[in-house]
Design an enzyme around this catalytic site. Structure first.
Site, PDB file in Angstrom:
ATOM      1  N   GLU A 133      16.134  64.757 -75.997  1.00 45.81           N
ATOM      2  CA  GLU A 133      16.205  63.638 -75.037  1.00 45.81           C
ATOM      3  C   GLU A 133      15.225  62.515 -75.399  1.00 45.81           C
ATOM      4  O   GLU A 133      14.762  61.782 -74.514  1.00 45.81           O
ATOM      5  CB  GLU A 133      15.947  64.102 -73.580  1.00 45.81           C
ATOM      6  N   LYS A 163      24.816  68.200 -76.802  1.00 48.84           N
ATOM      7  CA  LYS A 163      23.799  67.613 -77.696  1.00 48.84           C
ATOM      8  C   LYS A 163      22.575  68.508 -77.818  1.00 48.84           C
ATOM      9  O   LYS A 163      22.130  68.839 -78.923  1.00 48.84           O
ATOM     10  CB  LYS A 163      23.384  66.225 -77.176  1.00 48.84           C
ATOM     11  N   THR A 164      22.049  68.909 -76.679  1.00 56.95           N
ATOM     12  CA  THR A 164      20.849  69.757 -76.710  1.00 56.95           C
ATOM     13  C   THR A 164      21.200  71.144 -77.229  1.00 56.95           C
ATOM     14  O   THR A 164      20.466  71.707 -78.059  1.00 56.95           O
ATOM     15  CB  THR A 164      20.230  69.845 -75.298  1.00 56.95           C
ATOM     16  N   THR A 165      22.321  71.680 -76.779  1.00 55.37           N
ATOM     17  CA  THR A 165      22.671  73.040 -77.220  1.00 55.37           C
ATOM     18  C   THR A 165      22.973  73.076 -78.719  1.00 55.37           C
ATOM     19  O   THR A 165      22.673  74.076 -79.377  1.00 55.37           O
ATOM     20  CB  THR A 165      23.835  73.617 -76.391  1.00 55.37           C
ATOM     21  N   TRP A 212      15.726  60.832 -66.418  1.00 60.44           N
ATOM     22  CA  TRP A 212      15.315  59.488 -66.798  1.00 60.44           C
ATOM     23  C   TRP A 212      15.634  58.494 -65.685  1.00 60.44           C
ATOM     24  O   TRP A 212      15.242  57.345 -65.741  1.00 60.44           O
ATOM     25  CB  TRP A 212      15.969  59.085 -68.113  1.00 60.44           C
ATOM     26  N   ARG A 252      19.535  78.736 -86.410  1.00 58.98           N
ATOM     27  CA  ARG A 252      19.926  78.871 -87.819  1.00 58.98           C
ATOM     28  C   ARG A 252      18.708  78.699 -88.734  1.00 58.98           C
ATOM     29  O   ARG A 252      18.501  79.471 -89.674  1.00 58.98           O
ATOM     30  CB  ARG A 252      20.994  77.820 -88.138  1.00 58.98           C
ATOM     31  N   ASN A 277      28.076  60.816 -74.713  1.00 59.15           N
ATOM     32  CA  ASN A 277      28.056  61.169 -73.286  1.00 59.15           C
ATOM     33  C   ASN A 277      28.590  62.561 -72.978  1.00 59.15           C
ATOM     34  O   ASN A 277      28.631  62.968 -71.827  1.00 59.15           O
ATOM     35  CB  ASN A 277      28.861  60.143 -72.494  1.00 59.15           C
ATOM     36  N   PHE A 296      12.173  65.708 -63.644  1.00 59.60           N
ATOM     37  CA  PHE A 296      13.302  64.981 -63.083  1.00 59.60           C
ATOM     38  C   PHE A 296      14.106  64.407 -64.230  1.00 59.60           C
ATOM     39  O   PHE A 296      14.040  64.901 -65.338  1.00 59.60           O
ATOM     40  CB  PHE A 296      12.817  63.914 -62.091  1.00 59.60           C
ATOM     41  N   LYS A 318      28.973  66.861 -73.298  1.00 59.59           N
ATOM     42  CA  LYS A 318      28.056  68.015 -73.260  1.00 59.59           C
ATOM     43  C   LYS A 318      27.961  68.670 -74.630  1.00 59.59           C
ATOM     44  O   LYS A 318      28.985  68.855 -75.298  1.00 59.59           O
ATOM     45  CB  LYS A 318      28.581  69.045 -72.253  1.00 59.59           C
TER      46      LYS A 318
HETATM   47  P1  ATP Z   1      23.715  70.586 -73.113  1.00 59.39           P
HETATM   48  O1  ATP Z   1      22.249  70.750 -72.760  1.00 59.39           O
HETATM   49  O2  ATP Z   1      24.562  71.436 -72.259  1.00 59.39           O
HETATM   50  O3  ATP Z   1      23.959  70.698 -74.581  1.00 59.39           O
HETATM   51  P2  ATP Z   1      23.709  67.724 -73.362  1.00 59.39           P
HETATM   52  O4  ATP Z   1      22.349  67.831 -73.948  1.00 59.39           O
HETATM   53  O5  ATP Z   1      24.784  67.229 -74.252  1.00 59.39           O
HETATM   54  O6  ATP Z   1      24.120  69.100 -72.696  1.00 59.39           O
HETATM   55  P3  ATP Z   1      22.664  65.873 -71.395  1.00 59.39           P
HETATM   56  O7  ATP Z   1      23.121  64.473 -71.477  1.00 59.39           O
HETATM   57  O8  ATP Z   1      21.282  66.187 -71.881  1.00 59.39           O
HETATM   58  O9  ATP Z   1      23.750  66.787 -72.110  1.00 59.39           O
HETATM   59  O10 ATP Z   1      22.850  66.376 -69.923  1.00 59.39           O
HETATM   60  C1  ATP Z   1      22.403  67.621 -69.520  1.00 59.39           C
HETATM   61  C2  ATP Z   1      23.235  68.208 -68.420  1.00 59.39           C
HETATM   62  O11 ATP Z   1      24.277  67.359 -68.006  1.00 59.39           O
HETATM   63  C3  ATP Z   1      23.908  69.518 -68.861  1.00 59.39           C
HETATM   64  O12 ATP Z   1      23.764  70.397 -67.785  1.00 59.39           O
HETATM   65  C4  ATP Z   1      25.338  69.149 -69.076  1.00 59.39           C
HETATM   66  O13 ATP Z   1      26.267  70.185 -68.738  1.00 59.39           O
HETATM   67  C5  ATP Z   1      25.543  67.982 -68.168  1.00 59.39           C
HETATM   68  N1  ATP Z   1      26.498  67.066 -68.778  1.00 59.39           N
HETATM   69  C6  ATP Z   1      26.534  66.665 -70.059  1.00 59.39           C
HETATM   70  N2  ATP Z   1      27.562  65.850 -70.278  1.00 59.39           N
HETATM   71  C7  ATP Z   1      28.194  65.718 -69.093  1.00 59.39           C
HETATM   72  C8  ATP Z   1      29.358  65.006 -68.660  1.00 59.39           C
HETATM   73  N3  ATP Z   1      30.062  64.255 -69.494  1.00 59.39           N
HETATM   74  N4  ATP Z   1      29.690  65.110 -67.341  1.00 59.39           N
HETATM   75  C9  ATP Z   1      28.979  65.862 -66.501  1.00 59.39           C
HETATM   76  N5  ATP Z   1      27.898  66.555 -66.853  1.00 59.39           N
HETATM   77  C10 ATP Z   1      27.496  66.489 -68.129  1.00 59.39           C
HETATM   78 MG    MG Z   2      20.486  67.211 -73.488  1.00 56.68          MG
END
Ligand code: ATP
Ligand code: MG
Length: 191
Positions: free
Chosen positions: A123, A35-37, A88, A45, A31, A86, A33
């Site tokens: 995702e 994962k995508t980055t 999920w 890399r 949960n 949008f 932040k």
């Molecule tokens: P990022 O793309 O920044 O690596 P993520 O892929 O881990 O994030 P997602 O679950 O895909 O996170 O959510 C995408 C968005 O939600 C991002 O803008 C991120 O900053 C935000 N986000 C992720 N985790 C949290 C959290 N625990 N609380 C609030 N916002 C979050």
């Molecule tokens: Mg993500």
């Protein structure tokens, strides 16, 4: 000519496998932040090592122009948004499911094409979690892929079956997030 090229390619693959090169299945879940980055960092890399990289994003709209899309374009890395823009939590779930299924067909073709070294399914945990794309089909595709192809799947709530199948799994735990302090999304950080 083509047969000769294929034979050379197969020979190179056998040599790579005997030297310990393997295609890994990697999962970034949890949960927090990052994962995508993290997946984007891995793409950077891999690209730097000359690997042929491709990104499919299951939630992003095809016209999304976030920071990563601009950077990927500058590097010549192919990427595709497959979602309705949008989340999920989208209200039109039939459309979201249909988009995910269509996206999976494209991703599946890329995985089986033999034209990539790293394929990222960003995702993709959500279509699996909601059953829009059957896990059995994904598993069969992953098993049938080139043994040197790396695959990354990101998203919260990864299925236990996916975790069991993966080589490397990272779970990002939220400790705190700027949103909770009322700080909004920052360009270049969140998008
Ligand atoms: P990022 O793309 O920044 O690596 P993520 O892929 O881990 O994030 P997602 O679950 O895909 O996170 O959510 C995408 C968005 O939600 C991002 O803008 C991120 O900053 C935000 N986000 C992720 N985790 C949290 C959290 N625990 N609380 C609030 N916002 C979050
Ligand atoms: Mg993500």
């Amino acid at each position: 000519m083509r047969e000769l090229a294929e034979a050379r390619d197969n020979h190179r693959k056998r040599e790579d496998l005997s030297r310990g090169r393997r295609g890994l299945l990697m999962v970034n879940t949890g949960n927090g932040k990052g994962k995508t980055t993290a997946a984007l960092g891995l793409m950077l890399r891999a690209h730097g090592r000359g690997l042929r990289v491709r990104l499919f994003q299951f939630l992003k709209h095809e016209n999304a122009r976030f920071g990563e899309h601009r950077a990927l374009d500058a590097l010549g890395i192919p990427h595709q948004g497959l979602g309705d823009g949008f989340t999920w939590r989208s209200r039109d779930l039939d459309n979201t499911a249909a988009l995910a299924q269509h996206g999976w067909e494209l991703a599946r073709a890329a995985i089986l094409s033999g034209e990539h070294d790293l394929v990222v399914l960003d995702e993709f945990t959500y279509p699996l979690k909601y059953g829009w794309v059957p896990w059995a089909e994904v598993q069969a595709t992953l098993q049938a892929r080139d043994p040197l192809l790396h695959v990354v799947i990101t998203g919260r709530d990864a299925l236990p079956e996916l975790i069991a199948c993966a080589d490397t799994v990272s779970e990002v735990q939220p400790v705190k997030h700027a949103y909770q302090a009322g700080i909004g999304a920052q360009a270049g950080i969140e998008h």
